[in-house]
Design a protein around this motif. Structure first.
Motif: not given
Lengths: 478, 478
Positions: B3, B17-18, B20, B63, B65-66, B69, B72-74, B97, B277, B280-281
Motif C-alpha cells: 500500500i 500493509p501488516l 504481524i 485497516h 480487517a488487519d 487478523a 485473532e492471532s493473539l 471482521e 465481498d 467471498v466470505d
C-alpha cells in the motif's frame, strides 16, 4: 436464484438457469445415436430427434460457465457429444471455465481449425491461460492474427508461473492523467464502445505510465464535474507486482474488499490489473487443493477420467500410506511375544492409535488454517504448544478413563484398564506435540504445511500409539 | 503487495500493509505493563513507553480487517490490550471482521457505552449481523437511535437463518425508473454524497418497486446521454430471493462473475442486494467448514480459546471416533483365537485397514466435491460406482501383490501372502463402493454429504478390513 428475461408476461419466463438433471437425461437418451450426431448425420427416430432439438436449445441458452459445469459432469461419450452440440462461438469461454483435466479431453477432441476459431475471440490474457494446453502450432497461428502489442502481452503472461499474479493479470484497463477534470474523464469514457469487465476504478498515471492513484467510479459519479482528478482520486492504493503470489493477492482482495487492483512493474509503471473473479477462482482452487491433498489426491481429477488416469493420480499417497502402515506393522511385530501371551492387546491397540490420529488431525488442521491466514509467527508456537498439550491432557484423562473402565469390565483385568488410560493419555500428548511441531517446522523449511501433514501425523500417532500401548503392557502386565 | 501513500518521495513510503511479527513482538514486550495500559495509567519505563507509542501508531494505521487478523492471532491478555489500544471509531468494523469465537471474547470485554459507540456507525445489515452476539439491552438501545425504516431492515435481516440470502443482504442501493434518459441518471447520481460500496449496477424498478432490470455502470458511462434507461439496461438479471441458500448464491456469483445482485420478494419487489465481498466470505467459510468437519472439529475455534472451550469443540468427534474404534476392536476380539495361533495376523491387520481408509477417503472426497459443485445427478451414481470399483480393483491387485510378497518373505508363509492380496483387494472394493454410496445416500436423505463422511468411511474400512482379513485367515490358514 433465477434468471429472468423481461417479456410482457414476466411470470411465465422465470426459470432455473441450469437444470442439470434434464441435460443428463437427454444426453443419456441420445447416447445410442451419439455417433450420428457427432458426424452431423440426421437422426431418424422421431422421439430422439425431438430430444436432440431440445438438448441443442437448452445448451444454446446456457451461460458458458454452465456449459462447463455440464461437461464436467458427463462421462466421455456424452461429454464429446454435448461439446459437439454446444455453440461454437462460446467454445473459448467454455475452455477457460472447465477444470484442467476436462480441458485436456476437450482440446484433444478438436481439430486445428476448431481450436483456432475457439481462441479467436479471447483476450490476450485468456489466450495465455489456455496456451499451455494447446498444441504449439495452434498457439503460433493464433498469435499471428494478433497485433504486436497483444503478442507481447500473451508472451509476458506466459512467462509467469501459475501461482504468480502475472499469470492471471489482464491488460484491458482504462487509465487517465491526474490533471484533467472529471467532466473530461466522463467524456473520454463515452468514446469507448464498452468498458472492461469489473471496471470499478480508473487508473491514474503520469506521462511515463507510473501509477499515481486510482479514481473509483463511485467517486467519479458523485464528483463535481469541474473538479480535477487529482483531488478526487485515492492514493493509498493496494497494488501488486507480477511476481507476487496469487494466494496472497486473493487474501488482500478478501481483506480489503477489492474488485480490481493495479499491477505495476519494478519502475512502478502500470502494466495490468487483476480482478475479483480471478481471485474467487484462486480462493476456491486453494481450498479445494487443501481438501484434495488432505484426502491424498495429487490433483483435481476428472470425475470420469479413464481408470488408469485415476490410478496414477492416487498412487503416490497410497504408496506413502502403505509405507507408514508397514512401519506401524513392524512396531507391532516387535511385540508379537506379548500379544501371544495377552491376545486382548491386539484388539485394544487400534483404539489407542485411532484416537491419537483423530486428535492429532484436529490440532494440525487448526494450526495449518491459522498459518494460511498469516496469523502465526514464531513467538506463538510455544504458546500454542502449551495450550494444545493442555487440551490433550484433559481429553486423554477423560476418554482414557472411559476406555480404561470399558477394557477392565471386558477383560476383567484392572491392569489392562490402567495401561489403557496411560497409553491413551500419552498418545494424545504425542499427537498434540507433533500436531503443533510438524506444520511449524514445515513452514520454517519453506514448505506448504498443508501438504501431507495429515498423513505424517497419522503415521506418528499410529506407530507411536502401538509402541506406547504395547510397550506399557509388556512392562507392567507380563 | 504494497500500500503506498502518494507523497513527493513515493519511494520512501512503500510499506507492507501488516507486519504481524512486529505487532506480536511489541505486544509481548508490553505484556508486563498490560494492566497499566488497560487502565490508561502512564507507563514509566522509557523503552516500554516508546514501544507503546509505536504499537499505537501501527494499530491506528491498520485497516480494520488487519486489526481483526492481529486480534485473532493473539493470546487473551495481549488481545485484550491491543483491543484497548485500537482506534475506537473502527471497533464496529473490526467486530464484523473477526471470527465468531473471537468476537465473543471482544464483546465480553466491552461495557455498554463502548458497544453502543462501536455499533453506532454501522449500516442496518451490519448491525443485524452483530445483533446475535450483543447483549439484548445494547441491541434495543442501538435500535432506538435508528429511524423506523432502518429498524424494520434490522429486524427483517435478523429474521433469516445464517445460511439464507436475507441474512447477508444489504439495503443500501440506488434504484431508478426505466423511462428516464441516461443523462438524468448521471445528474441524479451526482446528488448523492457517496454511492454504496461495490456499486457496479443501478437497479431499475417500476412505480411499485418491482424490478425491471439493471443498468450496469459500465454501460451507463459509455451510453449516449439522451438514450433512455430501458434501452440500455440488461433484463436477463440473476436475482435472488431472501430465502435462497447463500452457498448457492455464492456459486452463482462465481459462475457468472457477479459483483452485486438484486434480492426480490415474492412479488418481485426489490428489497435489497448482495455483494461479492459477502460471497467471498461465504466461499471461504464453506471450504473451511468442510476442512474443519473432515478433521473432526465442530466449528471454527479461537486459536487461544481456554482449554475447556477447545475440549468441548472437539469432544463430539473424539467420542464418535472412540465408538467406531470400539466396534473395530470387537471385530478383532471375535478372532482372538486365530490371532493366538498366528500372531503375525495382529501385525498385518492394520495395513489392510489403513489402505482401505486412505483409498475410501480419496473416493469420497472426489464425490463430495462434485456434489458441492452440483455436478452429480441420480443417473451418474451408477457410472461413478463402476469407475471407482475399477480403480479399486487395479489398486488392490497392485498394492495387494506388493504387500503379499512382503508378508510372504517376512513370515515365510505363502498362505499369509495370498490372504493379504485377497484382503487388500476386497477392502479396497468395499472402500470404493461405500465411498460412492455414503455421499449419494446422505444427499438423497437431504443431509450435507461432507459432514462426518470421512469418519463414516474410516469406520467401515477399519471394521470391514479387520473382518475380511481375519475372516479369510481363519478360513484358509487355520
Amino acid at each position: 436464484m433465477s434468471i429472468e428475461e423481461n417479456t410482457p408476461e414476466p411470470d411465465k419466463t422465470e426459470r432455473m438457469p441450469l437444470d442439470i438433471e434434464r441435460v443428463h437425461a437427454l444426453s443419456e437418451a441420445l447416447l445410442p445415436v451419439a455417433e450420428q450426431i457427432e458426424n452431423n448425420l440426421p437422426v431418424e427416430d422421431e422421439t430422439l430427434s425431438a430430444k436432440l432439438v431440445e438438448l441443442i436449445a437448452v445448451l444454446h441458452e446456457l451461460h458458458p460457465a454452465d456449459v462447463a459445469a455440464v461437461l464436467e459432469s458427463l462421462p466421455p461419450k456424452e461429454r464429446s457429444m454435448v461439446w459437439h452440440l454446444a455453440s461454437p462461438e462460446e467454445d473459448g469461454e467454455v475452455l477457460l471455465e472447465v477444470s484442467d483435466a476436462v480441458r485436456e479431453t476437450l482440446i484433444e477432441s478438436m481439430d486445428k481449425e476448431e481450436l483456432l476459431a475457439a481462441v479467436d475471440d479471447l483476450d490476450a490474457d485468456e489466450l495465455a491461460e489456455l496456451a499451455g494446453d494447446l498444441p504449439h502450432q495452434v498457439v503460433y497461428e493464433a498469435l499471428q492474427t494478433r497485433d504486436a502489442e497483444e503478442r507481447a502481452q500473451v508472451q509476458a503472461a506466459m512467462s509467469y508461473e501459475d501461482d504468480q499474479v502475472g499469470a492471471i493479470m489482464d491488460f484491458e484497463l482504462v487509465s487517465i492523467r491526474a490533471d484533467v477534470a472529471c467532466e473530461v474523464v466522463l467524456r473520454y469514457l463515452r468514446r469507448f464502445e464498452s468498458l472492461p469487465d469489473h471496471t470499478d476504478k480508473i487508473f491514474v498515471v503520469d506521462e511515463n505510465d507510473v501509477l499515481q492513484g486510482v479514481l473509483p467510479i463511485r467517486k467519479l459519479l458523485v464528483a463535481d464535474p469541474d473538479e480535477l482528478v487529482e483531488n478526487v482520486m485515492a492514493t493509498d492504493v493496494v497494488r501488486f507486482r507480477p511476481e507476487d503470489n496469487v494466494e496472497e493477492a486473493a487474501q488482500a482482495f478478501e481483506r480489503y474488499d477489492l474488485v480490481t487492483a493495479p499491477v505495476v512493474d519494478a519502475d512502478k509503471k502500470l502494466i495490468g490489473r487483476i480482478t475479483i473473479d480471478e481471485m474467487v477462482d484462486v480462493i476456491r482452487e486453494e481450498s479445494e487443493a487443501d481438501m484434495l491433498n488432505m484426502a491424498g489426491l495429487q490433483e483435481e481429477e476428472d470425475l470420469f477420467a479413464p481408470i488408469w488416469h485415476s490410478v496414477r493420480n492416487r498412487w503416490v499417497w497410497l504408496a506413502v500410506n502403505l509405507c507408514t502402515a508397514f512401519i506401524a506393522s513392524r512396531v507391532i511385530g516387535a511385540f508379537e511375544g506379548s500379544i501371544e501371551k495377552i491376545v486382548a492387546l491386539a484388539a485394544l491397540m487400534p483404539i489407542v492409535a485411532g484416537i491419537g490420529g483423530n486428535s492429532g488431525n484436529q490440532t494440525i488442521t487448526m494450526i495449518v488454517r491459522a498459518m494460511a491466514m498469516g496469523q502465526i509467527s514464531g513467538v506463538q508456537a510455544r504458546r500454542l504448544l502449551k495450550k494444545e498439550v493442555g487440551v490433550a491432557l484433559v481429553n486423554g484423562l477423560i476418554w482414557g478413563t472411559v476406555m480404561g473402565v470399558v477394557s477392565w469390565l471386558l477383560y476383567g483385568s484392572i491392569g489392562i484398564g490402567l495401561v489403557m488410560v496411560a497409553a491413551m493419555t500419552l498418545n494424545l500428548l504425542l499427537a498434540a506435540t507433533v500436531g503443533v511441531l510438524i506444520p511449524v517446522m514445515m513452514d520454517k523449511a519453506g514448505r506448504d504445511p498443508a501438504l501431507g501433514s495429515s498423513v505424517l501425523i497419522t503415521a506418528v500417532t499410529d506407530s507411536g500409539g502401538f509402541l506406547i500401548f504395547l510397550g506399557l503392557a509388556t512392562m507392567f502386565l507380563l
